[in-house]
Motif scaffolding. Structure first.
Motif, PDB file in Angstrom:
ATOM      1  N   LEU A  88       0.838  -1.202   0.000  1.00  0.00           N
ATOM      2  CA  LEU A  88       0.000   0.000   0.000  1.00  0.00           C
ATOM      3  C   LEU A  88       0.869   1.247   0.000  1.00  0.00           C
ATOM      4  N   LYS A  89       0.185   2.373   0.062  1.00  0.00           N
ATOM      5  CA  LYS A  89       0.819   3.658   0.346  1.00  0.00           C
ATOM      6  C   LYS A  89       0.164   4.168   1.622  1.00  0.00           C
ATOM      7  N   VAL A  90       0.958   4.385   2.638  1.00  0.00           N
ATOM      8  CA  VAL A  90       0.439   4.913   3.904  1.00  0.00           C
ATOM      9  C   VAL A  90       1.253   6.164   4.238  1.00  0.00           C
ATOM     10  N   PRO A  91       0.895   7.314   3.635  1.00  0.00           N
ATOM     11  CA  PRO A  91       1.715   8.503   3.842  1.00  0.00           C
ATOM     12  C   PRO A  91       1.855   8.829   5.327  1.00  0.00           C
ATOM     13  N   ASN A  92       3.087   9.095   5.727  1.00  0.00           N
ATOM     14  CA  ASN A  92       3.414   9.406   7.124  1.00  0.00           C
ATOM     15  C   ASN A  92       3.084   8.249   8.082  1.00  0.00           C
ATOM     16  N   GLN A 151       1.169   2.517  -7.650  1.00  0.00           N
ATOM     17  CA  GLN A 151       2.476   3.187  -7.669  1.00  0.00           C
ATOM     18  C   GLN A 151       3.263   2.994  -6.366  1.00  0.00           C
ATOM     19  N   SER A 152       3.184   1.771  -5.842  1.00  0.00           N
ATOM     20  CA  SER A 152       3.926   1.517  -4.600  1.00  0.00           C
ATOM     21  C   SER A 152       5.115   0.588  -4.831  1.00  0.00           C
ATOM     22  N   ALA A 153       5.249   0.081  -6.061  1.00  0.00           N
ATOM     23  CA  ALA A 153       6.352  -0.859  -6.320  1.00  0.00           C
ATOM     24  C   ALA A 153       6.974  -0.566  -7.685  1.00  0.00           C
ATOM     25  N   LEU A 154       7.931  -1.354  -8.027  1.00  0.00           N
ATOM     26  CA  LEU A 154       8.753  -1.194  -9.228  1.00  0.00           C
ATOM     27  C   LEU A 154       9.230   0.262  -9.379  1.00  0.00           C
ATOM     28  N   ASP A 155       9.117   0.848 -10.569  1.00  0.00           N
ATOM     29  CA  ASP A 155       9.753   2.136 -10.805  1.00  0.00           C
ATOM     30  C   ASP A 155       8.827   3.281 -10.410  1.00  0.00           C
ATOM     31  N   SER A 156       8.547   3.336  -9.132  1.00  0.00           N
ATOM     32  CA  SER A 156       7.602   4.325  -8.602  1.00  0.00           C
ATOM     33  C   SER A 156       8.215   5.021  -7.397  1.00  0.00           C
ATOM     34  N   VAL A 157       7.587   6.131  -7.021  1.00  0.00           N
ATOM     35  CA  VAL A 157       7.976   6.780  -5.773  1.00  0.00           C
ATOM     36  C   VAL A 157       7.345   5.976  -4.641  1.00  0.00           C
ATOM     37  N   ARG A 158       8.151   5.548  -3.717  1.00  0.00           N
ATOM     38  CA  ARG A 158       7.666   4.671  -2.638  1.00  0.00           C
ATOM     39  C   ARG A 158       6.992   5.460  -1.518  1.00  0.00           C
ATOM     40  N   ASN A 159       6.582   4.702  -0.493  1.00  0.00           N
ATOM     41  CA  ASN A 159       5.785   5.331   0.557  1.00  0.00           C
ATOM     42  C   ASN A 159       6.474   6.569   1.156  1.00  0.00           C
ATOM     43  N   MET A 160       5.690   7.617   1.350  1.00  0.00           N
ATOM     44  CA  MET A 160       6.203   8.850   1.942  1.00  0.00           C
ATOM     45  C   MET A 160       6.427   8.639   3.432  1.00  0.00           C
ATOM     46  N   VAL A 161       7.676   8.750   3.838  1.00  0.00           N
ATOM     47  CA  VAL A 161       7.979   8.578   5.261  1.00  0.00           C
ATOM     48  C   VAL A 161       8.062   9.956   5.917  1.00  0.00           C
ATOM     49  N   ASN A 181       1.216  13.916   2.840  1.00  0.00           N
ATOM     50  CA  ASN A 181      -0.009  13.694   2.058  1.00  0.00           C
ATOM     51  C   ASN A 181       0.037  14.444   0.727  1.00  0.00           C
ATOM     52  N   ALA A 182       0.567  15.665   0.775  1.00  0.00           N
ATOM     53  CA  ALA A 182       0.607  16.475  -0.456  1.00  0.00           C
ATOM     54  C   ALA A 182       1.543  15.836  -1.488  1.00  0.00           C
ATOM     55  N   VAL A 183       2.714  15.375  -1.042  1.00  0.00           N
ATOM     56  CA  VAL A 183       3.639  14.760  -2.003  1.00  0.00           C
ATOM     57  C   VAL A 183       3.059  13.419  -2.479  1.00  0.00           C
ATOM     58  N   ASN A 184       2.420  12.707  -1.581  1.00  0.00           N
ATOM     59  CA  ASN A 184       1.775  11.445  -1.979  1.00  0.00           C
ATOM     60  C   ASN A 184       0.725  11.710  -3.065  1.00  0.00           C
ATOM     61  N   ASP A 185      -0.049  12.780  -2.893  1.00  0.00           N
ATOM     62  CA  ASP A 185      -1.062  13.115  -3.909  1.00  0.00           C
ATOM     63  C   ASP A 185      -0.416  13.535  -5.227  1.00  0.00           C
ATOM     64  N   PRO A 199      -0.289   8.985 -14.101  1.00  0.00           N
ATOM     65  CA  PRO A 199       0.646   8.518 -15.128  1.00  0.00           C
ATOM     66  C   PRO A 199       1.893   9.377 -15.276  1.00  0.00           C
ATOM     67  N   GLN A 200       1.807  10.635 -14.837  1.00  0.00           N
ATOM     68  CA  GLN A 200       2.953  11.534 -15.000  1.00  0.00           C
ATOM     69  C   GLN A 200       4.214  10.981 -14.326  1.00  0.00           C
ATOM     70  N   TRP A 201       4.015  10.255 -13.224  1.00  0.00           N
ATOM     71  CA  TRP A 201       5.175   9.734 -12.483  1.00  0.00           C
ATOM     72  C   TRP A 201       5.186   8.211 -12.516  1.00  0.00           C
ATOM     73  N   ALA A 202       4.638   7.659 -13.580  1.00  0.00           N
ATOM     74  CA  ALA A 202       4.505   6.204 -13.637  1.00  0.00           C
ATOM     75  C   ALA A 202       5.538   5.533 -14.531  1.00  0.00           C
ATOM     76  N   ASN A 203       6.396   6.300 -15.139  1.00  0.00           N
ATOM     77  CA  ASN A 203       7.487   5.646 -15.868  1.00  0.00           C
ATOM     78  C   ASN A 203       8.814   6.270 -15.456  1.00  0.00           C
ATOM     79  N   LEU A 204       9.179   5.991 -14.217  1.00  0.00           N
ATOM     80  CA  LEU A 204      10.475   6.449 -13.710  1.00  0.00           C
ATOM     81  C   LEU A 204      11.536   5.420 -14.107  1.00  0.00           C
TER      82      LEU A 204
END
Ligand code: SRM
Ligand code: SF4
Length: 556
Positions: A88-92, A151-161, A181-185, A199-204
């Motif tokens: 999942l993505k669990v921001p913070n 967008q939680s795996a492979l070439d994606s931005v991972r969970n916001m810590v 939350n804002a960066v996660n969005d 999709p804008q950040w889906a091909n890193l």
């Protein structure tokens, strides 16, 4: 259902596309069928499997091994064929009791062994055992609860810590919740449709980690993230903001502590989101597409040189014309500061309220334990639960008057695995997934980590928390280089009593002396190698290290 969204690939400039075409096999898979289609296709797979039109075995290799990772689903092909983990993505790291119950309901049907829930080293949640036919319903359930697995795996931005103490801490410099939350969005919310999946950040070119620290404790571990934001006041204006560190990462090929970027940004939403967007744009379009081992941000920063990378980021931010400014790095605070503990009962900035940190051994939760955690949260913490990168949980905002009753709860005592005041060793064990589910693992980790932590408690006495991290292979998902003592799966040999010959056994390398917090330092060279993982070899080795390096003494 047809995917009407622009594809991830459509955002790439011509020159980047050309490099992708000549890129590594993952790049070719991403070009052949854009993986953002998986956000829609997953429902189609689920329907077809439910209606008997196909089984998971009928899926194409590229779909099952690569594309469905864009919905956060990773096939555990070796250990549990046909079953997936859903990340999942669990921001913070903030969840509530309803979400916890939903996780329990989602995995329970897969059985007590495979259907479990893990708290990850990015203060995130992974649901285990998930079958494709159920994926659509689980995703819908997550989206209805304002969470996603996209967008939680492979070439994606991972969970916001962020900071697990956001909003409840008297030493807080920045409340990281709104920023995470804002960066996660930014990353995973489509700005056009306001649905999950951007999709804008889906091909890193590679995974990307962002951490926002809220205090001098650096609970978020900024130094091992691609972007790390460290709170710091502007020396002249007194405004709150962040010094930015860049490029921290761990991998088989290289482990690197982040470097100072020379940049400071304001701690407001617009500045943080714009800054992350600028770096992501540069990373997406310019980073390596051929050698995946050289595609993390650090390699790009080094290619530019820190000064030139700073110039490129400043120019990029300026080009957005949003009035966001980037300043020079600001002097870090120098007054003495002691990093605080997260486990146990501690005061909050709110008078009459306390936070209660609960050990969740090796971050593993059964469905029943998820519900127990939800019960505790509903009774004591207004249904809120904070997850930590140490794979534990915190109940925030517990009324001081209720603490006595909370500490007596059966789920925190007796046979339960949860503890509020565990020993200094067992309470600070961290473990990656390991051989139970991960095909890259060289050793079993979680059960060894939990058992070894307990055994060490019976053998030595120590006067401070000792962080023992386990990781099944050199990818270091368990961050062993940042640990006091890190145990990484590796080769070992031992005498076979019956044959009298040496034989290969599950073994490890041991790392010693990693530090976290303001004075962070990674321990890059192993302290010992080739140690078999058993009570005759590893256990006495750890006792020796605890005594020699950390002042432990034998238990009387
Ligand atoms: Fe990781 C790959 C699990 C945090 C570095 N990681 C994997 C895979 C997906 C491998 C696989 O396909 O099986 C593992 C899934 C195993 C499973 O069944 O759960 C996996 N990584 C994890 C988690 C679940 C470990 C845990 O038990 O907590 C963590 C999930 C975090 C999350 O919620 O998103 C996890 N992984 C990390 C971290 C720690 C961190 O982020 O602070 C690192 C080191 C930091 C970093 O990335 O720089 C990490 N994982 C890797 C790497 C090496 C990356 C590289 O640049 O080469 C891989 C391999 C890869 O990506 O090719 C990897
Ligand atoms: Fe798997 Fe290795 Fe990561 Fe552990 S460190 S989860 S074994 S990839």
């Amino acid at each position: 259902m047809v995917n009407t969204k622009p594809t991830g690939t459509s955002f790439l400039p011509e020159e980047t596309l050309e490099r992708c075409e000549k890129g590594n096999p993952t790049e070719k898979v991403k070009l052949a069928v854009d993986p953002v289609n998986a956000w829609v296709d997953i429902y189609e797979y689920a329907r077809k499997i439910r209606e008997g039109e196909m089984t998971w075995k009928d899926m194409e290799k590229a779909d099952i091994d690569t594309r469905v990772k864009y919905v956060g689903m990773l096939h555990r092909n070796k250990r549990t064929p046909g079953q997936f983990l859903m990340r999942l993505k669990v921001p913070n790291g903030i969840v509530n009791s309803d979400q916890m119950r939903f996780y329990a309901d989602s995995v329970e049907k897969y059985g007590a062994v495979n259907g479990v829930v893990d708290i990850t080293t990015r203060a995130n949640i992974q649901l285990r055992g998930v079958k494709l036919e159920d994926a659509g319903d689980i995703i819908d359930g997550l989206h209805a609860r304002n969470q996603t697995s996209f967008q939680s795996a492979l070439d994606s931005v991972r969970n916001m810590v962020g900071s697990p103490l956001a909003g409840i801490d008297d030493h807080e410099l920045v409340d990281t919740r709104v920023l995470c939350n804002a960066v996660n969005d930014l990353i995973s919310m489509d700005p056009e449709t306001e649905t999950r999946g951007n999709p804008q950040w889906a091909n890193l070119p590679r995974k990307f980690n962002i951490a926002i620290s809220g205090s001098r404790d650096d609970f978020a571990h900024t130094h091992i993230n691609d972007i790390g934001l460290q709170p710091c006041v502007h020396a002249e204006t007194g405004e709150m903001g962040f010094n930015v560190v860049l490029g921290g990462f761990m991998s088989i090929k290289r482990v690197a502590e982040s470097v100072d970027s020379g940049m400071w940004i304001k701690a407001d939403r617009e500045s943080v989101v714009t800054f992350c967007e600028a770096i992501l744009r540069i990373f997406r379009d310019e980073s390596e597409r051929k050698d995946r081992q050289k595609a993390r941000l650090m390699w790009l920063v080094e290619k530019y040189g820190v000064e030139d990378f700073k110039k490129a980021v400043i120019a990029e931010v300026k080009s957005y014309d949003r009035g966001v400014e980037i300043f020079d790095e600001q002097p870090r605070p120098t007054e003495k500061f002691e990093r605080r503990e997260l486990l146990g009962v501690h005061p909050q900035k709110q008078v009459g309220k306390v936070r209660v940190g609960i050990m969740v051994p090796a971050g593993r939760l059964s469905a029943t334990e998820c519900r127990q955690m939800a019960d505790l949260a509903e009774k004591y913490s207004d249904s809120e639960i904070r997850l930590t990168v140490e794979q534990n949980a915190i109940l925030p905002n517990v009324a001081e008057d209720d603490v006595y009753e909370l500490l007596k709860e059966p789920t925190l005592n007796g046979d339960s695995r949860f503890r509020v005041n565990p020993g200094f060793i067992e309470g600070n064990v961290v473990s990656c997934t390991g051989a139970e589910f991960c095909s890259l693992a060289m050793i079993e980790t979680k059960s060894n980590a939990e058992a070894m932590g307990k055994k060490l408690e019976t053998l030595v006495t120590i006067d401070r928390p000792i962080r023992i991290h386990w990781t099944g292979c050199p990818n270091s998902c368990g961050q062993v280089q940042a640990a006091d003592i890190g145990i990484m799966g590796g080769p070992a040999r031992k005498m076979n009593e019956e044959t009298g010959k040496m034989m290969a056994v599950p073994g490890c390398k041991i790392f010693v002396g990693g530090r976290i917090g303001e004075d962070a330092h990674l321990s890059l060279e192993p302290y010992k190698t080739g140690i078999p993982i058993d009570d005759e070899s590893l256990l006495p080795e750890l006792v020796e290290i605890l005594k020699a390096e950390f002042g432990a003494v034998d238990k009387k």
